[in-house]
Scaffold this motif. Structure first.
Motif: not given
Length: 521
Positions: A65-88
């Motif tokens: 849930s934190a991954c979805a919330i924080l990544a949705a706040k970013s408009a940068d794809r690299r930042e979004q994927l970094a959040i997904v990778a760290r969450s994993f």
């Protein structure tokens, strides 16, 4: 609402409705088959296994849930994927530890007794089923950050597709078990294995199905994990946000899942069956108001980040008013039709009684608004006090259920759930939203109260009177149908024109094209 934002919200909402509709239709078929094959005790035990799974789900510590919330706040794809990778990476470490602890505890004989009064004749079977259910669930948990990634990329419809397939894979598992005359342990293995296959397909889709994702991931996971990002998107922020959501989620589990355990311990595993069937029927109708929240949540977060407070406040109040009308329909419809439907669907022995129906329907009405408030609060990441509020509800629910189960049986457990929500989260969460946003975003209680007073309460009174004074089933059904139709017409008339127009657009996106045009084959 901008055209692109409107299109994405409607696409996400319609896919949510379709997902829940498919799930509900399959449940209509599977419940009598499952009950007929396994019997009342094993069906009740199966419900307890699902309760165990839901409790195990908190071992994700809110990371998806934190991954979805924080990544949705970013408009940068690299930042979004970094959040997904760290969450994993975080979730993988947690899952390994939890799996090791579970394997250690499951080595003790009789551990399955924590589920309640299990008959000796099926205790071994239930123990094996519980073991495989837990192990496969923890393995499947590793896919959660990638599913959250679809939401962050505003591909809610894709996440809904994989969620629908994995959720309903139990149908194939049930068919295989019935065909090969298997037991609950075989069912647990088949179901968990099919979910694992579905999740693997979803992960590969996320990693390889989008050109930009492939390009960024091809640079290596270490590059992503070490990439410089704002502190609000770092590992500490993920863990902190997830921790708050974890505590709130644990409280929600106490509310939703403790009922089965209370019934099992006080009334036996067989008594779980009528409560679970009645609960399942009524929660099926929650489709009316649940699909919009996951679709709108990423847009709340993006609008908050850009300072579009006016859009958030307006959308929030529109959704709350529409949800209250739909939640009222759940309550009125449950009172009007639950008993005859359950009689035809699973037999009268699977009916939990009028008090349970009244209370669960009322809880559905409260939940229609609670869900809207909680989705907004979580999307804005203003969840500092949400765990406390959630635990107030959980404590009240457990205390009231333990008192009322002794006095009123199954209906008392449901009444405890209803009253606990009414005196806590129903008004505390919207108050928290107004406080945390300095009054810039606040629920307009007036329209909701008017809808309740002038449409919902008269309809409830009418159905209760019809059930009390009309003994013949057919006249009673006709009167109740007329009351429900009247409630729908009055509620529709009371909705603002903007909400009615959006509802028509949403219906148009769900209905087949031929039905929308009114054409034939």
């Amino acid at each position: 609402m901008g055209s692109d934002r409107r299109r994405k919200v409607i696409l996400g909402t319609s896919s949510g409705y379709l997902s829940i509709l498919v799930t509900n239709l399959l449940s209509v078929v599977s419940v009598p088959l499952t009950l007929g094959y396994f019997g009342a005790d094993r069906y009740g035990a199966l419900a307890l296994l699902m309760t165990m799974v839901n409790y195990l789900s908190v071992t994700n510590f809110g990371i998806p849930s934190a991954c979805a919330i924080l990544a949705a706040k970013s408009a940068d794809r690299r930042e979004q994927l970094a959040i997904v990778a760290r969450s994993f990476v975080i979730l993988a470490g947690i899952s390994v530890v939890v799996l090791a602890i579970f394997l250690l505890l499951s080595g003790y004989p009789g551990w399955v007794a924590v589920l309640g009064k299990i008959p000796d004749g099926i205790a071994g079977e239930i123990s094996r089923a519980a073991f495989w259910t837990a192990v496969l669930f923890l393995l499947n948990l590793l896919a959660a950050p990638f599913m959250s990634g679809f939401i962050a990329l505003q591909k809610v419809h894709v996440e809904r597709f994989y969620n629908t397939v994995s959720t309903n894979s139990y149908v194939l598992a049930l068919a295989a078990v019935i065909f090969f005359r298997g037991d609950l342990a075989d069912y647990a293995i088949a179901r968990g294995g099919l979910v694992l296959l579905c999740n693997m397909a979803g992960v590969m889709h996320f990693l390889c199905g989008y050109t930009e994702n492939r390009r960024i991931f091809s640079e290596g996971s270490r590059h992503l994990l070490q990439a410089a990002t704002p502190p609000e998107f770092g590992s500490r922020a993920i863990i902190a946000s997830g921790g708050r959501l974890f505590v709130a989620g644990l409280a929600a589990l106490v509310v939703w899942q403790t009922d089965n355990l209370v019934i099992s311990h006080f009334m036996g595993v067989g008594a779980v069956t009528p409560y679970q069937v009645t609960f399942k029927l009524i929660t099926m109708t929650f489709i009316l108001f649940t699909a919009i929240n996951p679709a709108i949540s990423p847009h709340y977060g993006r609008a908050w980040a850009t300072g579009d407070i006016g859009w958030i406040a307006g959308t929030y109040n529109q959704i709350a008013l529409a949800a209250s009308a739909l939640g009222g329909l759940v309550w009125v419809g449950a009172l009007a039709f639950a008993e005859p439907i359950i009689d035809l669907w699973a037999g009268h022995a699977a009916y939990a009684g009028p008090l349970a129906v009244f209370s669960l329907g009322g809880y559905g009405y409260l939940l229609s608004l609670i869900g809207v408030h909680a989705a907004l609060l979580s999307s804005l990441n203003l969840v500092k006090n949400l765990p406390l509020i959630s635990w107030l509800e959980a404590g009240a629910n457990l205390a009231l259920s333990l008192v009322f189960v002794r006095l009123l049986g199954l209906g008392g457990v449901a009444l405890g759930t209803f009253l606990a929500a009414l005196v806590t989260v129903f008004w505390l969460i919207p108050a928290e939203i107004a406080r945390r946003t300095d009054g810039k975003i606040a629920l307009a209680w007036g329209p909701v109260a008017a809808q309740t007073a002038f449409a919902l309460f008269p309809a409830l009174a009418g159905v209760l009177l019809a059930n009390r004074f009309i003994p013949a089933i057919l006249p009673k059904l006709l009167v109740n149908f007329a009351i429900v139709a009247g409630y729908l017409a009055l509620s529709w008339w009371r909705l603002p024109e903007a909400i009615r127009q959006q509802a028509v657009e949403l219906a148009g996106s769900i209905l087949p094209r031929k039905l929308r045009k009114g054409g034939g084959p």
